[in-house]
Design an enzyme around this catalytic site. Structure first.
Site, mmCIF file in Angstrom:
data_model
loop_
_atom_site.group_PDB
_atom_site.id
_atom_site.type_symbol
_atom_site.label_atom_id
_atom_site.label_comp_id
_atom_site.label_asym_id
_atom_site.label_seq_id
_atom_site.Cartn_x
_atom_site.Cartn_y
_atom_site.Cartn_z
ATOM 1 N N GLN A 213 4.180 -9.396 16.404
ATOM 2 C CA GLN A 213 3.134 -9.177 15.410
ATOM 3 C C GLN A 213 3.203 -10.209 14.291
ATOM 4 O O GLN A 213 2.353 -10.218 13.415
ATOM 5 C CB GLN A 213 3.284 -7.779 14.807
ATOM 6 N N PHE A 244 2.897 -1.358 17.282
ATOM 7 C CA PHE A 244 3.145 -0.229 16.379
ATOM 8 C C PHE A 244 4.166 -0.526 15.298
ATOM 9 O O PHE A 244 4.755 0.390 14.722
ATOM 10 C CB PHE A 244 3.577 1.019 17.169
ATOM 11 N N GLU A 248 7.219 -6.402 14.704
ATOM 12 C CA GLU A 248 7.069 -7.162 13.467
ATOM 13 C C GLU A 248 8.292 -8.032 13.210
ATOM 14 O O GLU A 248 8.177 -9.189 12.831
ATOM 15 C CB GLU A 248 6.835 -6.215 12.288
ATOM 16 N N ARG A 326 7.702 2.346 0.444
ATOM 17 C CA ARG A 326 6.406 2.886 0.843
ATOM 18 C C ARG A 326 6.460 4.408 0.964
ATOM 19 O O ARG A 326 5.477 5.097 0.679
ATOM 20 C CB ARG A 326 5.978 2.242 2.157
ATOM 21 N N ARG A 358 4.267 2.263 12.550
ATOM 22 C CA ARG A 358 2.936 2.664 12.094
ATOM 23 C C ARG A 358 2.994 3.659 10.918
ATOM 24 O O ARG A 358 3.447 4.780 11.053
ATOM 25 C CB ARG A 358 2.195 3.299 13.263
ATOM 26 N N PHE A 360 4.751 2.878 8.183
ATOM 27 C CA PHE A 360 5.739 2.123 7.400
ATOM 28 C C PHE A 360 6.378 2.947 6.281
ATOM 29 O O PHE A 360 6.444 2.539 5.132
ATOM 30 C CB PHE A 360 5.035 0.887 6.806
ATOM 31 N N ALA A 529 0.490 -3.255 8.117
ATOM 32 C CA ALA A 529 -0.021 -2.650 6.890
ATOM 33 C C ALA A 529 -1.515 -2.359 6.969
ATOM 34 O O ALA A 529 -2.205 -2.287 5.948
ATOM 35 C CB ALA A 529 0.278 -3.528 5.671
ATOM 36 N N GLU A 731 -3.231 2.503 10.386
ATOM 37 C CA GLU A 731 -2.191 3.469 10.031
ATOM 38 C C GLU A 731 -2.684 4.810 9.482
ATOM 39 O O GLU A 731 -2.108 5.847 9.808
ATOM 40 C CB GLU A 731 -1.239 2.826 9.008
#
Length: 780
Positions: A213, A244, A248, A326, A358, A360, A529, A731
């Protein structure tokens, strides 16, 4: 120049945008013709890599004998951390706490120690098992409790959000309660596992195909491990078979290993771990433990909240700092807290380093908030939905709009979303019927819950909120599109192509979507995000705007007409009183030497964040939604069925309703799996035992709600200047599944006549539901 010919992209209403169009690769997905990395033609002389993994959770490496591994017929090279030409580290945040290959110490079971390169994948995997490694075992812990019992070491700095005087005002609340909630992790279970293929070039160059990603991060990591500049590394991504968040940062390791071997051996290298190795050696959603105290009045209105969010982070920091941040950003869910104090506690454990997933961290924070509401509802004897509505953020000027991080909630549509769903799902009548059913049913109990979603959109690291795009218009009027976003099945490529087709008013079939590559668009942010369309759509629009400005200036000069008389119409351009087919118009522009290529750029406005102060505007806007779920449980076994779910979700002015509805449906089912069946379990030796489909249960098609009604809030329009006034959809709908857990909780509570909150932890497996039922029987 007069800009009237270039309308604000947020107000485009015609053409391909806002239309339901199939995913550009949908037909390829269902026929098996979509090319993933393992489907690409293999270069001549391709070699295959395999990982040599530790069988200890925490130990010093005393000795390592790899002679039998190297002597295996077909093995070409075996390498360790000492063979890394540059920095033996693949940490995504520059903390240098995640070695590519462990050298002196292992910190989780199945941590990579060496790599084997062989003529076939099977040879490499079999050879890797012949290693003889001597360890000196060290103390280990694999969960939050173990971390706390052993000093609670942190993998990264915690964050605190505070507003008002939570601790002192708690004493002034009419009623108070304390509790603890455990929230489980989750395996990404993408259909295409981690994979990378590296092809060596001349001099220091290398090209990497990676299922990632974040192509630019792969580029940087490969540069670091090879000790070469980023301009020598090209990373390509056409599509992923799911991500998902699991791709990343977790692709770093496989791309780096492939690149090192490719440059060393001057042959192409492919790394593709099998599912067991992938699940054991890559990070997951963070487990959380929430300790909370809530003060409220007799009506159930929250007065003060004080909570700590401890997380199992694993052995290295990875993205645990931003994830636990988050969680605090969404610890308010949809509710205003007059006085609030929230603290994160990112704990080090001897497990694989957990990573993005997903939502985060947002789902864990939001789930804790819904527990607060549920606890209050049972304490005051009311329907949890009534307590939710009582505590919603208010309208501007109400004094109830400030978040714990000091951002104003100015765009709330919570009351309308929830009110419309409450009516369309016939919530009140069904709840009364369920209560009557439970009164007369001895073994089967039902529950219903309606829960809201408010989710902030933007990367909380401000610098990541930028994107680039490259657009070429060719002489025949066809268009080539490249941007920094990656496609993992979510339809990003299709949506951005719609934006571009709409900008030029041409059929979308004339827009060629090409693989994401660092060689065309540099310094890309991760596709994460929920910002992929917001950022890349606007960047593509900016590129189109530049080209259109040149085309309008050319037309105005050539035909001697004012700019106001030039307009892009479907597949043609009106210039004065004549209409020219788009391809003919472009060909004339080419011969007039008009530049038909542009690099677009976009950065999200308004946002800023001061982490140390815990204040700022980290989000550009909020997405909203609501879901109503009805369940049935068997009190003799703990088994349950999801009988019905109704969803109303806010995506602003949808760029593609068909794709957006699919995203909502998929996110809900994935969230349902997180909260019900997907359970990660480590044994006493720190070994992950749920590492394959045989031991880890993701939802099946048969697990979806038997009645599943999903609608978009068609009246919604983003108040901010996003592309087409749309809102993110990746998300936010994941958290709609919280209604499932809340409905299960009501069904369990009925066993004790709704006297106490069941405090059902996640995942609510049948075993947990059964144990909760037994606790309720003791109360009743």
């Amino acid at each position: 120049m007069d800009k009237s010919a270039f309308p604000d992209p947020t107000f485009v209403i015609s053409g391909p945008m806002h239309a339901s169009r199939r995913h550009d690769s949908a037909h390829k997905h269902v026929t098996g013709t979509a090319d993933y990395i393992d489907d690409l033609p293999e270069p001549s002389g391709l070699l295959h890599g395999a990982l040599g993994l530790s069988d200890r959770a925490h130990a010093e490496i005393v000795g390592m004998d790899l002679s039998e591994v190297a002597a295996t017929p077909g093995v070409v090279w075996v390498f360790t951390g000492k063979d890394v030409p540059g920095i033996n580290d693949v940490s995504s945040n520059g903390s240098h706490d995640e070695p590519l290959l462990a050298e002196t110490k292992v910190e989780f079971h199945q941590q990579p120690i060496f790599a084997v390169i062989a003529e076939t994948r099977d040879i490499a995997r079999r050879a890797a098992r012949k290693a003889k490694i001597e360890y000196r075992d060290l103390a280990h812990w694999s969960d939050i409790d173990g971390a706390l019992e052993n000093g609670g070491a942190l993998v990264t700095s915690p964050m605190t959000l505070s507003r008002g005087e939570a601790k002192s005002e708690m004493a002034n609340a009419a009623r108070r309660l304390k509790g603890r909630m455990r929230i489980g992790g989750q395996e990404h279970f993408y259909l295409e596992g981690q994979i990378a293929m590296a092809i060596p070039g001349e001099d220091d160059e290398v090209t990497v195909w990676s299922s990632t990603q974040h192509p630019s991060e792969i580029q940087h990591i490969v540069g670091h491990v090879l000790n070469i500049p980023s301009n020598a590394v090209t990373v390509n991504v056409r599509r992923m078979g799911g991500g998902f968040g699991g791709k990343e940062t977790q692709g770093n390791q496989f791309a780096a290993l492939a690149a090192i071997a490719a440059k060393k051996l001057k042959r192409s290298i492919k790394f593709r771990p099998d599912r067991d190795e992938d699940m054991a050696a890559t990070g997951k959603r963070h487990d959380f433990m929430v300790d909370y105290e809530v003060g409220f009045d007799e009506e159930g209105r929250i007065h003060a909240v004080d909570a700590t969010y401890a997380a199992r982070c694993g052995f290295s920091s990875d993205l645990s700092g931003p994830v636990t941040d988050r969680a605090l950003f969404h610890a308010d869910s949809s509710y205003f807290y007059p006085h609030v104090h929230l603290t994160s506690k990112p704990l080090k454990t001897h497990t694989v380093s957990n990573t993005a997933f997903r939502g985060f961290g947002g789902p864990q924070g939001m789930l804790g908030a819904e527990r607060f509401i549920e606890e209050i509802a049972y304490a005051v004897g009311k329907d949890p939905l009534d307590i939710r509505k009582l505590n919603f953020y208010g309208k501007p000027g109400s004094g109830r709009t400030l978040t714990p991080y000091h951002q104003e909630v100015e765009d709330s549509i919570l009351e309308r979303i929830v009110g419309e769903l409450e009516e369309s799902a016939d919530y009140q009548a069904r709840r009364r019927e369920i209560i009557e059913f439970n009164r007369d049913s001895r073994y089967i109990k039902k529950g219903i819950a309606l829960t809201p979603v408010k989710f902030g959109i933007s990367f909380t690291l401000t610098a990541f909120n930028q994107a680039g795009a490259l657009v070429h218009v060719y002489q025949d009027g066809s268009i080539h599109l490249n941007h920094g976003g990656t496609e993992m099945g979510q339809g990003l490529y299709t949506k951005v192509a719609q934006v571009l087709a709409d900008s030029f008013q041409i059929d979308i079939e004339h827009v060629k979507i090409t693989a994401t590559t660092t060689g065309k668009v540099p310094n890309t942010s991760a596709t994460a995000a929920s910002s992929g369309t917001d950022l890349n759509g606007m960047a593509a629009y900016d590129a189109a705007r530049q080209i259109k400005e040149r085309l309008v200036a050319f037309a105005a000069e050539k035909w001697d007409v004012p700019v106001s008389e030039i307009a892009f119409l479907p597949n043609r351009v009106r210039v004065g009183n004549q209409e020219i087919p788009f391809p003919d118009f472009i060909r004339q522009a080419y011969f007039a030497r008009v530049q038909l290529s542009a690099a677009g750029f976009y950065k999200t406005p308004k946002i800023h964040w001061d982490r140390a102060a815990g204040k700022g505007t980290p989000f550009y806007y909020y997405s909203y939604g609501a879901s109503c779920t009805e369940v049935s449980i068997d009190t003799l076994t703990g088994e349950y069925l999801i009988d019905r779910t109704d969803i109303l979700h806010d995506v602003g002015r949808s760029l593609n309703p068909a794709i957006d509805i699919g995203q909502v449906e998929g996110a809900f089912v994935q969230g349902m799996g997180w909260l019900t069946t997907e359970e990660l379990w480590w044994d006493a030796k720190g070994r992950l035992r749920t590492h394959a489909p045989s031991t880890y249960k993701i939802p099946l098609a048969s697990d979806r709600p038997k009645i599943f009604n999903v609608k978009l809030a068609e009246w919604s329009e983003n108040a901010e200047h996003t592309i087409g006034r749309s809102k993110a959809v990746g998300e936010p709908p994941f958290m709609l599944a919280i209604s499932v857990l809340e409905a299960l909780s009501m069904a369990v509570a009925s066993v004790a006549d709704y006297k106490v909150c069941p405090r059902l932890d996640a995942p609510a497996t049948p075993e947990r539901v059964l144990m909760a039922v037994e606790r309720m029987k003791a109360v009743g």
